[in-house]
Design an enzyme around this catalytic site. Sequence first.
Site, mmCIF file in Angstrom:
data_model
loop_
_atom_site.group_PDB
_atom_site.id
_atom_site.type_symbol
_atom_site.label_atom_id
_atom_site.label_comp_id
_atom_site.label_asym_id
_atom_site.label_seq_id
_atom_site.Cartn_x
_atom_site.Cartn_y
_atom_site.Cartn_z
ATOM 1 C CG ASP A 1 -2.287 -0.404 1.039
ATOM 2 O OD1 ASP A 1 -2.703 -0.512 -0.136
ATOM 3 O OD2 ASP A 1 -2.989 -0.637 2.040
ATOM 4 C CD GLU B 1 -12.265 -1.433 2.856
ATOM 5 O OE1 GLU B 1 -11.163 -1.224 2.297
ATOM 6 O OE2 GLU B 1 -12.425 -1.407 4.097
HETATM 7 O O1 KIV Z 1 -4.912 -1.866 4.189
HETATM 8 C C1 KIV Z 1 -5.486 -2.928 3.911
HETATM 9 O O2 KIV Z 1 -5.329 -3.959 4.587
HETATM 10 C C2 KIV Z 1 -6.374 -2.934 2.759
HETATM 11 C C3 KIV Z 1 -7.236 -4.143 2.549
HETATM 12 C C4 KIV Z 1 -8.264 -4.217 3.583
HETATM 13 C C5 KIV Z 1 -7.809 -4.160 1.175
HETATM 14 O O3 KIV Z 1 -6.412 -2.000 2.027
#
Ligand code: KIV
Length: 277
Positions: free
Chosen positions: A88, A186
């Site tokens: 991320d 989501e």
């Molecule tokens: O940060 C995370 O774990 C996520 C998932 C829930 C898709 O973005």
Amino acid sequence: MSATAKKTAPLPADILARKGGLPLVCLTAYTTPVARLTDPHCDIVLVGDSLGMVLHGMESTLGVTMEMMILHGAAVKRGLSRAMMVVDMPFGSYEESPSQALRNAARILRETGAAAVKLEGGVEMEETIRFLTRRSIPVMAHIGLTPQAINTLGGYKVQGRGEDRARVLDDARAVARAGAFSVVLEKVPATLADEITAELPIPTIGIGASAGCDGQILVVDDMLGLFTAFKPKFAKRYAELGETADAAIAAYAAEVRARSFPAPEHVFGEEAQGAKP
Ligand code: KIV
């Protein structure tokens, strides 16, 4: 050969090719030992910025930094041999401009070994996603409930109900147009998730969306029962490891207080012969 039997990690193009096929299995991981547990079973392991809440006790994902993502990303990578790793992009690391996003995404790929980054946003991120994908950075998009926007969304609410449906559909079309190789949906209504899955040429990965998505993702600590601060409706518990750990720690505490631990088999004598180190 089936995708689950494949020995080498898939690339984003392999994930894209799974559109409409065998559902993609995805979980988060934040540490090497948990990555090792997920690796044999998952197509994609996401180092999610949820680590801020799950591992670091933060109230939201907004305090997560590039340094945290890189530290955990590198740790997870050491535990993977066959699943693809996505990391991320944390809040504030990509929204300012496409060049800011490129600089930070390249750093994540270079310093963690991730195959791709994930970033939140739809229409407003179209230009940035296009900029990244045209410069060799594969992007997984994330629309619907985007937790980094908690302050403007006004809570962790279902997105895309009623008149809001068109907005989420537009977001889905925008990220696919921009070249994302997959998109996380989501907390959107199941009928909307199904409509997006039917229309988009890229795999949809659902979390609180629909079994009709091209894949599913859960936060690993949620599904193992290790994160218990709150429980979203979609976070099915497959184990109660938190309860198991609590019982184990209570047993240890009782034995220490009763001086029954350590027992003779856990301590060392003077003799060296045959003794284990
Ligand atoms: O940060 C995370 O774990 C996520 C998932 C829930 C898709 O973005």
